[in-house]
Design a protein around this motif. Sequence first.
Motif, mmCIF file in Angstrom:
data_model
loop_
_atom_site.group_PDB
_atom_site.id
_atom_site.type_symbol
_atom_site.label_atom_id
_atom_site.label_comp_id
_atom_site.label_asym_id
_atom_site.label_seq_id
_atom_site.Cartn_x
_atom_site.Cartn_y
_atom_site.Cartn_z
ATOM 1 N N VAL A 57 0.835 -1.208 0.000
ATOM 2 C CA VAL A 57 0.000 0.000 0.000
ATOM 3 C C VAL A 57 0.868 1.256 0.000
ATOM 4 O O VAL A 57 0.597 2.220 -0.719
ATOM 5 C CB VAL A 57 -0.958 -0.010 1.205
ATOM 6 N N GLY A 58 1.928 1.245 0.812
ATOM 7 C CA GLY A 58 2.815 2.394 0.853
ATOM 8 C C GLY A 58 3.502 2.643 -0.478
ATOM 9 O O GLY A 58 3.576 3.786 -0.951
ATOM 10 N N LEU A 59 4.017 1.594 -1.107
ATOM 11 C CA LEU A 59 4.648 1.736 -2.410
ATOM 12 C C LEU A 59 3.640 2.216 -3.460
ATOM 13 O O LEU A 59 3.967 3.064 -4.315
ATOM 14 C CB LEU A 59 5.274 0.417 -2.847
ATOM 15 N N SER A 60 2.434 1.684 -3.404
ATOM 16 C CA SER A 60 1.402 2.088 -4.364
ATOM 17 C C SER A 60 1.024 3.554 -4.181
ATOM 18 O O SER A 60 0.815 4.277 -5.159
ATOM 19 C CB SER A 60 0.162 1.204 -4.206
ATOM 20 N N ALA A 61 0.948 3.989 -2.919
ATOM 21 C CA ALA A 61 0.614 5.394 -2.651
ATOM 22 C C ALA A 61 1.675 6.325 -3.230
ATOM 23 O O ALA A 61 1.363 7.366 -3.822
ATOM 24 C CB ALA A 61 0.461 5.623 -1.152
ATOM 25 N N LEU A 64 1.211 6.350 -7.101
ATOM 26 C CA LEU A 64 -0.027 6.876 -7.659
ATOM 27 C C LEU A 64 -0.393 8.263 -7.151
ATOM 28 O O LEU A 64 -1.167 8.971 -7.808
ATOM 29 C CB LEU A 64 -1.184 5.911 -7.356
ATOM 30 N N LEU A 65 0.139 8.663 -5.987
ATOM 31 C CA LEU A 65 -0.217 9.938 -5.387
ATOM 32 C C LEU A 65 1.034 10.807 -5.208
ATOM 33 O O LEU A 65 2.111 10.280 -4.941
ATOM 34 C CB LEU A 65 -0.883 9.725 -4.021
ATOM 35 N N PRO A 66 0.904 12.124 -5.301
ATOM 36 C CA PRO A 66 2.069 13.012 -5.121
ATOM 37 C C PRO A 66 2.407 13.218 -3.648
ATOM 38 O O PRO A 66 2.426 14.349 -3.155
ATOM 39 C CB PRO A 66 1.621 14.306 -5.804
ATOM 40 N N VAL A 67 2.684 12.121 -2.948
ATOM 41 C CA VAL A 67 2.959 12.194 -1.512
ATOM 42 C C VAL A 67 4.178 13.079 -1.244
ATOM 43 O O VAL A 67 4.172 13.929 -0.348
ATOM 44 C CB VAL A 67 3.176 10.787 -0.931
ATOM 45 N N GLY A 234 -1.455 14.583 -11.405
ATOM 46 C CA GLY A 234 -0.734 13.610 -12.197
ATOM 47 C C GLY A 234 -0.242 12.435 -11.367
ATOM 48 O O GLY A 234 -0.175 12.485 -10.144
ATOM 49 N N VAL A 235 0.112 11.371 -12.048
ATOM 50 C CA VAL A 235 0.648 10.170 -11.403
ATOM 51 C C VAL A 235 2.170 10.235 -11.468
ATOM 52 O O VAL A 235 2.746 10.242 -12.568
ATOM 53 C CB VAL A 235 0.130 8.895 -12.101
ATOM 54 N N PRO A 236 2.863 10.306 -10.327
ATOM 55 C CA PRO A 236 4.319 10.477 -10.364
ATOM 56 C C PRO A 236 5.071 9.250 -10.844
ATOM 57 O O PRO A 236 6.172 9.360 -11.383
ATOM 58 C CB PRO A 236 4.662 10.800 -8.898
ATOM 59 N N GLY A 237 4.518 8.050 -10.648
ATOM 60 C CA GLY A 237 5.262 6.838 -10.952
ATOM 61 C C GLY A 237 6.076 6.399 -9.745
ATOM 62 O O GLY A 237 6.409 7.196 -8.870
ATOM 63 N N LEU A 238 6.437 5.116 -9.713
ATOM 64 C CA LEU A 238 7.068 4.563 -8.524
ATOM 65 C C LEU A 238 8.447 5.172 -8.269
ATOM 66 O O LEU A 238 8.749 5.615 -7.163
ATOM 67 C CB LEU A 238 7.179 3.041 -8.644
#
Length: 282
Positions: A57-61, A64-67, A234-238
Amino acid sequence: MDAIGTPARMLYVLSKIFWVIAQPSTLLLLVCIAGALISLWQSRLDWGRGLLISGVVGLSACALLPVGAWLMGPLEDRFPPLRQMPARVDGMSCWGARSTSKKVRTAACRIERKGGANDRLRGARTPLPHARLVFTGGNPDLLSAGPTEAEVARVLFAGLGLDPHRLVFEAKSRNTRENALFSRRIENPRPGQIWLLVTSAADMPRAVGCFRAVAWPVLAFPVDYHTRHRDMGGVPGLVAGLKEFDWAAHEWIGLVTTDRADGRRRCSPARDRCGNGAQEPV
């Protein structure tokens, strides 16, 4: 004699080792690996699966999110862009940290645009014709023996055509605290002098705090913004997401540890008191 004592050197090594393990990207990966191994070894243990799910979940966040951008925004907003150059500038301190070549080029372009004139760094029609420029940055890597950031900057500044008599390069510092400390030892700024501090906007709060700690008032000149004029949808990517998350976490942890070690809130990133971008040396 070393510029800094053995205890400080050991602390630096320990901090680098700690960060290799504690940076969010590594922690999330370790959580996933631990959860997978525990689940394989003891499939009945729910907390093994919980660790694995938490890591994923952390990696996905981050992917997918601009954390990282969310964390970096308050840091970059701490000191607004300098909208009006002072009538007199005695010197500029630019430190390496990340991506030396990009930072130096960005600083040059930003300064050139300030008064609508070209060749600002060459001293034509600007308040900076006689300002000294101190670039501070050694080699922060523990295992790499590559060129220091100051050596890279020396080549870049030579390409910009700057007067070499105005340039000072400090190549022993390995972190922000040493950037400020060693630069002050070289320049010994006098009361009333006006110095610009040039570095990435996200690094600026911690940098200003370290300069305050050595009693060197500076005007913040942030460059290399990462969150302004950016589409947060936007989606930042992993890879990019983790890199930005690591950077933001490093700055926030540095702020907290610097404040606690010093016992004063020198660099906690509250918004700057001058909302119009006009600053006084801080």
